[in-house]
Design a protein around this motif. Structure first.
Motif, short mmCIF file in Angstrom:
data_model
loop_
_atom_site.label_atom_id
_atom_site.label_comp_id
_atom_site.label_asym_id
_atom_site.label_seq_id
_atom_site.Cartn_x
_atom_site.Cartn_y
_atom_site.Cartn_z
N LEU A 169 0.83 -1.21 0.00
CA LEU A 169 0.00 0.00 0.00
C LEU A 169 0.87 1.26 0.00
N VAL A 170 1.91 1.27 0.84
CA VAL A 170 2.79 2.44 0.92
C VAL A 170 3.50 2.67 -0.42
N GLU A 171 3.96 1.59 -1.04
CA GLU A 171 4.65 1.72 -2.33
C GLU A 171 3.72 2.30 -3.39
N ASN A 172 2.48 1.85 -3.41
CA ASN A 172 1.51 2.37 -4.39
C ASN A 172 1.16 3.82 -4.11
N MET A 173 1.07 4.15 -2.83
CA MET A 173 0.78 5.55 -2.48
C MET A 173 1.94 6.45 -2.90
N GLN A 174 3.16 5.97 -2.74
CA GLN A 174 4.32 6.75 -3.17
C GLN A 174 4.33 6.93 -4.68
N THR A 175 3.98 5.85 -5.40
CA THR A 175 3.90 5.94 -6.86
C THR A 175 2.82 6.94 -7.28
N PHE A 176 1.67 6.87 -6.61
CA PHE A 176 0.58 7.80 -6.90
C PHE A 176 1.02 9.25 -6.65
N TYR A 177 1.69 9.45 -5.50
CA TYR A 177 2.14 10.80 -5.15
C TYR A 177 3.12 11.35 -6.17
N SER A 178 3.99 10.50 -6.73
CA SER A 178 4.99 10.96 -7.69
C SER A 178 4.35 11.49 -8.97
N PHE A 179 3.10 11.07 -9.24
CA PHE A 179 2.41 11.53 -10.44
C PHE A 179 1.59 12.80 -10.20
N THR A 180 1.46 13.22 -8.96
CA THR A 180 0.61 14.38 -8.66
C THR A 180 1.31 15.69 -9.01
N GLY A 181 0.50 16.71 -9.18
CA GLY A 181 1.05 18.04 -9.42
C GLY A 181 1.78 18.57 -8.21
N ILE A 182 1.37 18.16 -7.02
CA ILE A 182 2.02 18.63 -5.80
C ILE A 182 3.48 18.19 -5.77
N ALA A 183 3.73 16.93 -6.16
CA ALA A 183 5.09 16.40 -6.12
C ALA A 183 5.98 17.03 -7.18
N ASN A 184 5.38 17.49 -8.28
CA ASN A 184 6.17 18.01 -9.40
C ASN A 184 6.17 19.53 -9.49
N ALA A 185 5.56 20.18 -8.51
CA ALA A 185 5.46 21.64 -8.54
C ALA A 185 6.82 22.28 -8.27
N THR A 186 7.08 23.38 -8.97
CA THR A 186 8.26 24.19 -8.72
C THR A 186 7.80 25.60 -8.32
N MET A 187 8.72 26.40 -7.86
CA MET A 187 8.37 27.77 -7.49
C MET A 187 7.84 28.53 -8.70
N GLY A 188 8.37 28.24 -9.88
CA GLY A 188 7.89 28.89 -11.11
C GLY A 188 6.43 28.59 -11.37
N HIS A 189 6.03 27.31 -11.18
CA HIS A 189 4.62 26.95 -11.36
C HIS A 189 3.73 27.76 -10.41
N LEU A 190 4.14 27.81 -9.15
CA LEU A 190 3.32 28.47 -8.14
C LEU A 190 3.20 29.97 -8.41
N ILE A 191 4.30 30.60 -8.82
CA ILE A 191 4.26 32.03 -9.11
C ILE A 191 3.31 32.31 -10.27
N MET A 192 3.39 31.51 -11.32
CA MET A 192 2.55 31.75 -12.49
C MET A 192 1.09 31.46 -12.19
N ILE A 193 0.82 30.48 -11.33
CA ILE A 193 -0.57 30.22 -10.92
C ILE A 193 -1.12 31.43 -10.16
N LEU A 194 -0.30 32.01 -9.29
CA LEU A 194 -0.73 33.21 -8.56
C LEU A 194 -0.99 34.37 -9.50
N VAL A 195 -0.14 34.52 -10.53
CA VAL A 195 -0.36 35.59 -11.51
C VAL A 195 -1.66 35.34 -12.28
N GLY A 196 -1.93 34.09 -12.64
CA GLY A 196 -3.18 33.76 -13.32
C GLY A 196 -4.39 34.09 -12.46
#
Length: 259
Positions: free
Chosen positions: A7-34
């Motif tokens: 279960l933990v391994e699958n949850m880790q795999t799921f998390y790696s595909f999320t936007g939260i895991a792949n977000a950078t400061m650039g993504h967050l800044i541009m989302i705020l500008v939008g």
């Protein structure tokens, strides 16, 4: 492997595909500008026809993706990447100008051609921004792409950036539309500074009556005059005047409404 380990391994795999895991400061800044663009468009009605689509597009374009999913805007072959080619290849600005032409009434300009001088004076901003960019170390093509922001025209800024400095397209688009949206905030202090109260409440004379013939001749003459002098302007000005003659001809109302 135990159930909990699985279960933990699958949850880790799921998390790696999320936007939260792949977000950078650039993504967050541009989302705020939008979000800021959408807020300004709805709360203060600053260029809502432009800022709502652009702001929401910025949200879509900055959802973090794991490479290889064939979903994100920048992955070759994805649906969003195909749509993004309209930005990269300059398809959208001419379409925007078609709509602008179909919406614009040039009666005031036709009745008082001296107003062209006001529009021409506004273009001094282009040269000021161009020279400033050169002084800051940008190359001449980059400075040209940046300078067009001084004309306060978003589609033109996108169109020219694609040709001169595509790597600056995102920054130039955000700067151009932020500037345009903030014009209602920027202008009033300068108006109060440079005019008297009496001048501000002065009523302008009504423009003279303009005939339909003049309205039809204007986009034809405007197209020939401008594009014969500057042929590279054809994609934008050709569509602008095409949209306008659809409006003014009186026989293509459905095409004008569609544009």
């Amino acid at each position: 492997m135990s159930f909990w380990g699985f279960l933990v391994e699958n949850m880790q795999t799921f998390y790696s595909f999320t936007g939260i895991a792949n977000a950078t400061m650039g993504h967050l800044i541009m989302i705020l500008v939008g979000l800021l663009f959408i807020f300004l468009a709805i709360k203060y009605e600053f260029e809502p026809l432009l800022l709502i689509p652009i702001g929401f597009g910025m949200l879509i374009g900055n959802i973090p993706m794991l490479n290889g999913m064939q979903v994100g805007i920048y992955e070759e072959g994805s649906v969003l990447n195909i749509l993004y080619q309209g930005v990269r290849q300059g398809w959208y600005p001419p379409l925007i100008f078609l709509g602008i032409g179909a919406m614009t009434d040039f009666t005031a300009l036709i009745s008082n051609p001296k107003l062209m001088l006001v529009g021409a004076a506004a273009q001094f901003g282009i040269f000021a921004a161009y020279m400033t960019a050169l002084q800051l170390g940008f190359t001449p093509p980059e400075a040209g792409a940046i300078g067009i922001i001084g004309g306060a025209d978003g589609p033109t800024a996108i169109f020219l950036s694609n040709r001169l400095a595509p790597h600056l397209l995102g920054a130039i688009a955000v700067s151009a539309y932020s500037y345009m949206a903030l014009v209602p905030v920027i202008q009033p202090p300068f108006m109060r500074l440079l005019t008297t109260k009496k001048e501000r409440v002065m009523r302008m004379k009504r423009p003279r009556q303009v005939s339909q013939t003049e309205k039809i001749i204007f986009p034809i003459a405007g197209l020939l005059l401008t594009t014969m002098l500057v042929p590279p302007a054809l994609p934008l000005l050709g569509m602008l005047f095409f949209g306008n003659i659809l409006r003014e001809s009186g026989v293509t109302k459905r095409l004008a409404d569609t544009a």
